[in-house]
Design an enzyme around this catalytic site. Structure first.
Site, mmCIF file in Angstrom:
data_model
loop_
_atom_site.group_PDB
_atom_site.id
_atom_site.type_symbol
_atom_site.label_atom_id
_atom_site.label_comp_id
_atom_site.label_asym_id
_atom_site.label_seq_id
_atom_site.Cartn_x
_atom_site.Cartn_y
_atom_site.Cartn_z
ATOM 1 N N HIS A 1 -9.579 10.019 3.354
ATOM 2 C CA HIS A 1 -8.464 9.113 3.644
ATOM 3 C C HIS A 1 -7.620 8.963 2.388
ATOM 4 O O HIS A 1 -8.148 8.811 1.292
ATOM 5 C CB HIS A 1 -8.992 7.738 4.083
ATOM 6 N N ASP B 1 -7.929 -4.254 14.560
ATOM 7 C CA ASP B 1 -7.109 -3.949 13.391
ATOM 8 C C ASP B 1 -5.629 -3.839 13.783
ATOM 9 O O ASP B 1 -4.749 -4.340 13.084
ATOM 10 C CB ASP B 1 -7.558 -2.641 12.731
ATOM 11 N N ARG C 1 -0.138 -9.413 10.312
ATOM 12 C CA ARG C 1 0.026 -9.364 8.844
ATOM 13 C C ARG C 1 1.444 -8.946 8.484
ATOM 14 O O ARG C 1 2.067 -9.490 7.561
ATOM 15 C CB ARG C 1 -0.966 -8.361 8.235
ATOM 16 N N SER D 1 -9.142 -3.056 6.976
ATOM 17 C CA SER D 1 -8.307 -2.328 7.936
ATOM 18 C C SER D 1 -8.601 -0.821 7.852
ATOM 19 O O SER D 1 -8.868 -0.155 8.863
ATOM 20 C CB SER D 1 -6.836 -2.626 7.613
ATOM 21 N N LYS E 1 -11.279 1.541 10.698
ATOM 22 C CA LYS E 1 -10.819 2.720 11.447
ATOM 23 C C LYS E 1 -11.619 3.965 11.058
ATOM 24 O O LYS E 1 -11.985 4.770 11.910
ATOM 25 C CB LYS E 1 -9.325 2.947 11.187
HETATM 26 N N1 URA Z 1 -3.449 1.338 5.698
HETATM 27 C C1 URA Z 1 -4.178 0.729 6.668
HETATM 28 O O1 URA Z 1 -4.767 1.387 7.521
HETATM 29 N N2 URA Z 1 -4.210 -0.607 6.684
HETATM 30 C C2 URA Z 1 -3.594 -1.373 5.776
HETATM 31 O O2 URA Z 1 -3.698 -2.578 5.826
HETATM 32 C C3 URA Z 1 -2.827 -0.731 4.770
HETATM 33 C C4 URA Z 1 -2.779 0.644 4.749
#
Ligand code: URA
Length: 436
Positions: free
Chosen positions: A82, A161, A168, A183, A187
């Site tokens: 990631h 999320d 947010r 977050s 995922k």
């Molecule tokens: N990427 C994400 O998946 N979530 C965030 O809050 C910020 C960047």
């Protein structure tokens, strides 16, 4: 439980219990908590932060708010990567075939571009026919058969999320390390992976502008992974200049293929090989990081990574002919060369401005519903440290009669800072954070 008490507890700086966190996620997902109360809790978290155990509980509840993929039917370690997002960041595209050709299984769920950073899915869709909307059963089958598959996020993956992120965004609570970390990790862990390599970007083109902030984010992500029983390594990498030369979609696929052919810009090559080496090591296909690096390099020199990319394109219904014929991808009709306005040395390039110039010509999106022009793009011809004479071409904007061209030129010119002194070149990999 009275949710107001949970808000007050966090507001006053106390640690929330796993039950309180579960109550928050369960009820917000079910629609039985109002946005105004959750917004208030998010602001309390933003201001007070979260402990490691709170974050472990929050990530656990968010990831279990939807489907968690099960790849236990594949005998082997499933590893993903990631990146926290950068300009010209096409690393996943050459990286996945390198690691997969070395025997690592990679179930990769990627994103679309929004704002100044591009998205892997948009880039892949420059390849005619390439399908990123593959259902879970076929996703699992392709990972088993090809060692990798790259798709978009499904609605069933960490839905809490999605809901919290939207709130947010509307309440000024996006740039919070606990909220960003939970977050991202909810995922990634929902992909059913065993190990994760993180590329935490740091610099003018990144979320995290300083090494201190990037280190805090990276350490938090690594710790969440550790508490969830997963292997996680984070690399903090420089994101000042755009990565490589190409910023766009088709042009970034071309640059990725060039890397797999053993060519392409050295910064992309170095970062790709570093992350691939760690994935190969974590996937138990190398004895050490150094051995992983040798295997990654060999997969380029013997052509196996390029072959793997062709197989992946075919498996995802794309035209693998693009590997030998770049003209099969969307292109551009017009070119504007951006010229240096003075002589000197390039001191810095504001990547965010380059990314925004890409949006002006349609290569990126301002809002989620925008369509992307896959043929449009920017070639960053000169990078920080290069000597330049007035009138030299510093960047080329390739477009399809876009109305935003003047704005794009202005943004590119604004992005380049030209000074009198040559700056030292800085290392791409700033540091790494490993578990244990
Ligand atoms: N990427 C994400 O998946 N979530 C965030 O809050 C910020 C960047």
């Amino acid at each position: 439980m009275i949710f107001q008490d949970v808000i007050i507890k966090k507001r006053d700086g106390y640690e929330l219990s796993p039950d309180e966190i579960k109550y928050f996620i369960d009820n917000y997902s079910a629609g039985t908590l109002p946005d105004y109360q959750v917004a208030s809790l998010l602001m309390a978290i933003f201001l007070r932060g979260m402990t490691g155990s709170e974050l472990a509980a929050l990530t656990h509840e968010m990831l279990h708010s939807g489907d968690v993929m099960d790849f236990s039917f594949i005998d082997g370690i499933k590893v993903d990567k990631h990146s926290t997002g950068g300009v010209g960041d096409k690393i996943s595209i050459p990286l996945a075939p390198i690691a997969a050709s070395c025997g690592v299984y990679i179930p990769m769920i990627s994103g679309r571009g929004l704002g100044h950073t591009g998205g892997t899915l948009d880039k892949l869709e420059s390849i005619p026919g390439f399908n990123v909307n593959i259902d879970t059963e076929n996703f699992k089958r392709i990972v088993q058969e090809q060692g990798m598959c790259l798709i978009g996020q499904t609605k069933q993956l960490a839905p809490a999320d999605r809901k919290i992120y939207a709130l947010r965004d509307a309440t000024g609570t996006v740039p919070s390390i606990p909220l960003i970390s939970s977050s991202i990790m909810s995922k990634k862990l929902a992909e059913g992976i065993d190990a994760l390599v993180l590329d935490v970007k740091c610099g003018s083109g990144a979320f995290m502008k300083t090494v201190e902030n990037a280190t805090e984010l990276a350490s938090t992500l690594v710790d969440i992974g550790y508490r969830a029983g997963k292997k996680v390594t984070a690399f903090i990498t420089r994101m000042d200049d755009p990565l490589g030369q190409a910023v766009g979609n088709s042009n970034e696929i071309i640059e990725s293929i060039e890397i797999l052919k053993g060519r392409g810009p050295s910064d992309i090559r170095q970062l790709t090989l570093t992350l691939a080496a760690e994935m190969i090591f974590m996937g138990n296909k190398a004895e050490s990081f150094e051995d992983g690096m040798k295997k990654a390099e060999a997969s380029i020199s013997d052509g196996s990574a390029l072959k793997k990319f062709g197989e992946l394109i075919t498996a995802q219904h794309g035209n693998a002919g693009v590997i030998d014929n770049y003209d099969l991808m969307p292109s551009y009709t017009d070119t504007v060369e951006v010229k240096a306005t003075k002589s000197g040395y390039i001191t810095s390039i504001n990547s965010t401005e380059i990314g925004m110039a890409g949006i002006e010509i349609g290569a990126g999106r301002r809002v989620v519903s925008d369509k992307v022009d896959h043929g449009a793009g920017i070639e960053v011809m000169m990078k920080s440290g290069d000597q330049v004479n007035k009138g030299d071409t510093i960047a080329v904007i390739n477009h399809n009669a876009s109305s935003g061209i003047e704005n794009a030129v202005a943004r590119v010119l604004n992005a380049y800072v030209i000074g009198d002194v040559k700056i030292e070149s800085k290392p791409m990999i700033i540091k790494e954070i490993r578990q244990g």
